[in-house]
Design an enzyme around this catalytic site. Structure first.
Site, PDB file in Angstrom:
ATOM      1  N   ILE A   9       0.854  -1.185   0.000  1.00 28.49           N
ATOM      2  CA  ILE A   9       0.000   0.000   0.000  1.00 28.49           C
ATOM      3  C   ILE A   9       0.890   1.235   0.000  1.00 28.49           C
ATOM      4  O   ILE A   9       1.803   1.352   0.816  1.00 28.49           O
ATOM      5  CB  ILE A   9      -0.927   0.032   1.235  1.00 28.49           C
ATOM      6  CG1 ILE A   9      -1.715  -1.276   1.349  1.00 28.49           C
ATOM      7  CG2 ILE A   9      -1.880   1.220   1.164  1.00 28.49           C
ATOM      8  CD1 ILE A   9      -2.575  -1.384   2.604  1.00 28.49           C
ATOM      9  N   SER A  13       1.325   6.991   5.621  1.00 26.69           N
ATOM     10  CA  SER A  13       1.706   7.724   6.824  1.00 26.69           C
ATOM     11  C   SER A  13       0.507   8.323   7.550  1.00 26.69           C
ATOM     12  O   SER A  13       0.591   8.635   8.745  1.00 26.69           O
ATOM     13  CB  SER A  13       2.709   8.833   6.482  1.00 26.69           C
ATOM     14  OG  SER A  13       2.141   9.777   5.601  1.00 26.69           O
ATOM     15  N   SER A  14      -0.617   8.469   6.857  1.00 25.74           N
ATOM     16  CA  SER A  14      -1.810   9.053   7.474  1.00 25.74           C
ATOM     17  C   SER A  14      -3.034   8.720   6.635  1.00 25.74           C
ATOM     18  O   SER A  14      -2.937   8.104   5.570  1.00 25.74           O
ATOM     19  CB  SER A  14      -1.669  10.581   7.599  1.00 25.74           C
ATOM     20  OG  SER A  14      -1.585  11.177   6.316  1.00 25.74           O
ATOM     21  N   GLY A  15      -4.206   9.122   7.124  1.00 29.40           N
ATOM     22  CA  GLY A  15      -5.440   9.079   6.349  1.00 29.40           C
ATOM     23  C   GLY A  15      -5.873   7.708   5.876  1.00 29.40           C
ATOM     24  O   GLY A  15      -5.753   6.705   6.590  1.00 29.40           O
ATOM     25  N   ILE A  16      -6.373   7.656   4.648  1.00 27.35           N
ATOM     26  CA  ILE A  16      -6.916   6.418   4.089  1.00 27.35           C
ATOM     27  C   ILE A  16      -5.843   5.338   4.016  1.00 27.35           C
ATOM     28  O   ILE A  16      -6.107   4.169   4.296  1.00 27.35           O
ATOM     29  CB  ILE A  16      -7.516   6.670   2.696  1.00 27.35           C
ATOM     30  CG1 ILE A  16      -8.736   7.595   2.789  1.00 27.35           C
ATOM     31  CG2 ILE A  16      -7.929   5.355   2.038  1.00 27.35           C
ATOM     32  CD1 ILE A  16      -9.307   7.983   1.434  1.00 27.35           C
ATOM     33  N   GLY A  17      -4.633   5.709   3.637  1.00 28.02           N
ATOM     34  CA  GLY A  17      -3.568   4.725   3.504  1.00 28.02           C
ATOM     35  C   GLY A  17      -3.243   4.045   4.815  1.00 28.02           C
ATOM     36  O   GLY A  17      -3.078   2.822   4.878  1.00 28.02           O
ATOM     37  N   SER A 141     -11.039   9.156  -6.729  1.00 31.62           N
ATOM     38  CA  SER A 141     -11.785  10.193  -6.024  1.00 31.62           C
ATOM     39  C   SER A 141     -13.080  10.414  -6.780  1.00 31.62           C
ATOM     40  O   SER A 141     -13.164  10.124  -7.981  1.00 31.62           O
ATOM     41  CB  SER A 141     -10.975  11.491  -6.004  1.00 31.62           C
ATOM     42  OG  SER A 141     -11.766  12.592  -5.600  1.00 31.62           O
ATOM     43  N   TYR A 154      -5.738  18.503 -10.081  1.00 30.27           N
ATOM     44  CA  TYR A 154      -6.027  17.291  -9.308  1.00 30.27           C
ATOM     45  C   TYR A 154      -7.069  16.434 -10.019  1.00 30.27           C
ATOM     46  O   TYR A 154      -6.886  15.221 -10.183  1.00 30.27           O
ATOM     47  CB  TYR A 154      -6.506  17.676  -7.906  1.00 30.27           C
ATOM     48  CG  TYR A 154      -6.883  16.500  -7.046  1.00 30.27           C
ATOM     49  CD1 TYR A 154      -5.907  15.703  -6.460  1.00 30.27           C
ATOM     50  CD2 TYR A 154      -8.218  16.182  -6.805  1.00 30.27           C
ATOM     51  CE1 TYR A 154      -6.246  14.621  -5.656  1.00 30.27           C
ATOM     52  CE2 TYR A 154      -8.569  15.114  -6.011  1.00 30.27           C
ATOM     53  CZ  TYR A 154      -7.582  14.332  -5.441  1.00 30.27           C
ATOM     54  OH  TYR A 154      -7.933  13.259  -4.657  1.00 30.27           O
TER      55      TYR A 154
END
Length: 281
Positions: A9, A13-17, A141, A154
């Site tokens: 993955i 380091s943060s969030g969804i991951g 997204s 984006y």
């Protein structure tokens, strides 16, 4: 080396991951949690310990914009675990601004992380996934389906990801590899905080776009007030990892399904996939 299924993955380091790494480990997967700066590994390691899955999570350095970094990481994973069964493309970066006031370097940087990073990772893992009859799961997204103001670069990158994956899916299926895109809406995570936006400075520099930008920022703040948690947004990733035949396109909430339906008459992607699979069989 292990016979357990292994998933890599990106951007953990943060969030969804981070949430996806914990979720996959809980589901019994050997999880390679990668990030560009392993100095930020504390969050995922702490969460893994609290969840009782520290023995299933291994942190590795990986920069999706660096082909040498990708190759080195994959070589280590295969040498240590003997296999790779799934890739979760999660690493990404937002870019807020309208094109007249953005530099081409800023647009290219957004494309490099959000699109070319996905392409490079997918290309590199496909030989291993063919061997394991694995799967590629990519966090896109709702902005990969519905273009959104002040997110031109984006959304362009996410639209490109969706086109790339939709085109790849029927071809990959002929060699036993499943392809899925995950479409979150607003997620309460450091992804937004990490933008470090100086809103007053942005508005002061926006010139004729200031009224529109102010309205966009107000609307965005409201939407993130009702955002999903990272764990909620990551749950469909784990479902896609473990399902016998995951759908091509998966939204992470009813709001996301309703939102993309404003563009899509085929919300789960099955109609397009049914059509294009016939082109390669």
């Amino acid at each position: 080396m292990t016979s357990e299924k292994t998933v890599l993955i990106t951007g953990t380091s943060s969030g969804i991951g981070l949430a996806a790494a914990i979720g996959s480990a809980r589901a019994g997967w050997t999880t390679i949690a990668t990030m560009r700066d392993t100095g930020k590994a504390e969050g995922v390691l702490k969460a893994a310990a609290e969840a009782g899955v520290a023995d299933r999570i291994q942190v590795k350095c990986l920069d999706v914009t660096d082909t040498e970094s990708i190759a080195a990481c994959l070589d280590e994973v295969v040498a240590e675990h003997g296999r790779l069964d799934a890739l979760v493309n999660n690493a990404g970066a937002a870019q807020v601004g309208t094109i007249e006031q953005s530099t081409l370097d800023e647009v290219r940087a957004a494309m490099e992380v959000n699109f070319f990073g996905v392409v490079a990772m997918t290309r590199a893992v496909l030989p291993h996934l063919r061997a394991s009859r694995g799967r590629v799961i990519t966090v896109s997204s709702v902005g990969g389906v519905v273009g959104q103001p002040f997110n031109e670069a984006y959304c362009a990158a996410k639209f490109a990801v969706e086109g790339f994956m939709q085109s790849l899916a029927p071809v990959a299926a002929t060699v036993g590899v499943d392809v899925t895109v995950i479409e979150p809406g607003a997620v309460a995570s450091e992804f937004v905080a990490n933008l470090g936006l100086d809103v007053p400075a942005l508005l002061a520099a926006a010139g004729p776009y200031a009224p529109a930008l102010q309205a966009y920022i107000a609307r965005t703040r409201d939407s993130f007030g009702n955002a999903q948690t990272p764990a909620e947004a990551a749950a469909p990733i784990i479902d896609a990892l473990t399902a016998d035949r995951p759908a091509f396109r998966i939204q992470t909430s009813q709001w996301a399904r309703d939102f993309v339906a404003t563009t899509l008459a085929d919300p789960d992607g099955s109609a397009v996939q049914t059509l294009t699979h016939t082109w390669v069989r």
